[in-house]
Design a protein around this motif. Structure first.
Motif, PDB file in Angstrom:
ATOM      1  N   LYS A   1     -10.153   4.018  11.504  1.00  0.00           N
ATOM      2  CA  LYS A   1      -9.929   2.996  10.014  1.00  0.00           C
ATOM      3  C   LYS A   1     -11.385   2.778  10.146  1.00  0.00           C
ATOM      4  O   LYS A   1     -12.482   3.400  10.575  1.00  0.00           O
ATOM      5  N   VAL A   2     -11.567   3.426   8.650  1.00  0.00           N
ATOM      6  CA  VAL A   2     -13.284   2.633   7.987  1.00  0.00           C
ATOM      7  C   VAL A   2     -13.346   1.762   7.408  1.00  0.00           C
ATOM      8  O   VAL A   2     -12.338   1.934   6.032  1.00  0.00           O
ATOM      9  N   LYS A   3     -14.122   0.371   7.589  1.00  0.00           N
ATOM     10  CA  LYS A   3     -14.172   0.056   6.486  1.00  0.00           C
ATOM     11  C   LYS A   3     -14.626   0.167   4.896  1.00  0.00           C
ATOM     12  O   LYS A   3     -14.710   1.227   4.383  1.00  0.00           O
ATOM     13  N   SER A   4     -13.918  -0.527   3.937  1.00  0.00           N
ATOM     14  CA  SER A   4     -14.120  -0.532   2.949  1.00  0.00           C
ATOM     15  C   SER A   4     -15.536  -0.355   2.772  1.00  0.00           C
ATOM     16  O   SER A   4     -15.938   0.922   1.514  1.00  0.00           O
ATOM     17  N   ALA A   5     -16.865  -0.821   2.819  1.00  0.00           N
ATOM     18  CA  ALA A   5     -17.981  -0.642   1.888  1.00  0.00           C
ATOM     19  C   ALA A   5     -17.884   0.856   2.330  1.00  0.00           C
ATOM     20  O   ALA A   5     -18.948   0.895   1.903  1.00  0.00           O
ATOM     21  N   ILE A   6     -17.944   1.103   3.510  1.00  0.00           N
ATOM     22  CA  ILE A   6     -18.450   2.471   4.355  1.00  0.00           C
ATOM     23  C   ILE A   6     -17.279   3.737   2.706  1.00  0.00           C
ATOM     24  O   ILE A   6     -17.797   4.701   2.792  1.00  0.00           O
ATOM     25  N   LEU A   7     -16.147   3.243   3.075  1.00  0.00           N
ATOM     26  CA  LEU A   7     -15.699   4.394   2.371  1.00  0.00           C
ATOM     27  C   LEU A   7     -15.919   4.118   0.898  1.00  0.00           C
ATOM     28  O   LEU A   7     -16.290   5.370  -0.190  1.00  0.00           O
TER      29      LEU A   7
ATOM     30  N   TYR B   1     -19.325   2.860  12.643  1.00  0.00           N
ATOM     31  CA  TYR B   1     -18.699   3.984  11.191  1.00  0.00           C
ATOM     32  C   TYR B   1     -17.047   3.993  10.969  1.00  0.00           C
ATOM     33  O   TYR B   1     -16.035   4.147   9.558  1.00  0.00           O
ATOM     34  N   LEU B   2     -16.099   4.351  11.945  1.00  0.00           N
ATOM     35  CA  LEU B   2     -14.606   4.087  12.489  1.00  0.00           C
ATOM     36  C   LEU B   2     -14.414   4.135  13.559  1.00  0.00           C
ATOM     37  O   LEU B   2     -15.775   4.006  14.235  1.00  0.00           O
ATOM     38  N   ARG B   3     -12.998   3.933  13.558  1.00  0.00           N
ATOM     39  CA  ARG B   3     -12.143   3.519  15.350  1.00  0.00           C
ATOM     40  C   ARG B   3     -11.159   3.776  14.898  1.00  0.00           C
ATOM     41  O   ARG B   3     -10.460   3.506  13.812  1.00  0.00           O
TER      42      ARG B   3
END
Ligand code: SF4
Ligand code: SF4
Length: 259
Positions: A220-226, A255-257
């Motif tokens: 899972k990577v937050k959309s803002a980071i993507l 950044y991710l999990r």
């Protein structure tokens, strides 16, 4: 012109503190002009590669193929990336012209910081890594006799090196982890080593790996980071550094999990 990694800075001459000043000025009329751009062990750091490949308008693969030598030293478990000098008598930098540096706005960190060098000093007691500085011009460099005075900070600002220094310091702290062998039986040429190298030095492939493989199904990577990763290679690189720590050592990151 190396980012030194030291556990005993007192053994390295020329260390300067943040408040110390030094004299230096390099300009086209100086007698040693361009002498320093040849026969170098010029270490390229991940952010250097991004800026140079963008400058040259080529891919990460093309840059690595055409411009670098990759060297794995026995004391380290991650390869060094060096700019390959031209095959002429003087082994000049491939970007050197009679007028000077042809990639000047995007020249590597070591070039814009020269004759200052940085070091990553690991304090075993506090288990922290500090960045320290050295002023070490070679004898032939006449710039050290010119009459302009700097601190490490004012010189970095003058050379537009602040972002470079920050990105290289980030990399140096991560690279220090490779003093211990993370590869085990598969060795430094195994699949995990290739993945880590890709995340640090081949941002084109790493971006495709994140966006086009099953990566986002597994993490899972937050959309803002993507969004940042898609638009900004420096952000992609920061993500890559965090991913390497997570992938090899299980270091948690915002950044991710895993899903
Ligand atoms: S040797 Fe020093 S002063 Fe001469 S061109 Fe290189 S950096 Fe400038
Ligand atoms: S990149 Fe530019 S400044 Fe650096 S060694 Fe090559 S020609 Fe000199």
């Amino acid at each position: 012109m190396k980012y030194m990694d030291t556990e005993n800075p007192e053994q390295v001459p020329g260390q300067i503190d943040n408040d110390d000043t030094f004299s230096f000025h390099c300009h086209a009329e100086i007698s040693c002009f361009n002498l320093c751009c040849r026969n170098l062990n010029l270490f390229l750091y991940p952010y250097d590669v991004i800026r140079l490949k963008q400058r040259l308008g080529i891919t990460s693969d093309q840059f690595i193929e055409q411009y670098v030598d990759i060297v794995l030293r026995p004391s380290n478990f991650f390869p060094e990336v060096l700019l390959r000098m031209a095959e002429n008598e003087q082994k000049t930098c491939p970007f050197l012209t009679d007028q000077g540096c042809s990639v000047y706005p995007d020249r590597p960190d070591a070039c814009r910081t020269f004759p200052v060098e940085h070091g990553a000093f690991y304090d075993a007691e506090t288990r922290t890594t500090d960045i320290i500085h050295f002023f070490r011009p070679p004898d032939f460099c006449m710039g050290q006799h010119e009459n302009r005075t700097w601190t490490v900070q004012t010189y970095a600002q003058d050379q537009d090196a602040v972002t470079y220094n920050k990105m290289t310091a980030r990399w140096a702290k991560l690279k220090r982890l490779f003093h211990a062998d993370p590869w085990g039986k598969e060795g430094p040429d195994g699949p995990r080593a290739k993945m880590a190298f890709m995340a640090a030095y081949n941002t084109d492939r790493f971006q495709a790996f994140i966006l086009e493989s099953s990566f986002l199904k597994r993490y899972k990577v937050k959309s803002a980071i993507l969004r940042k990763i898609r638009e900004d290679e420096a952000e992609l690189l920061k993500f890559g550094f965090e991913w390497i720590k997570f992938y090899l050592w299980g270091v948690k990151t915002k950044y991710l999990r895993p899903r």
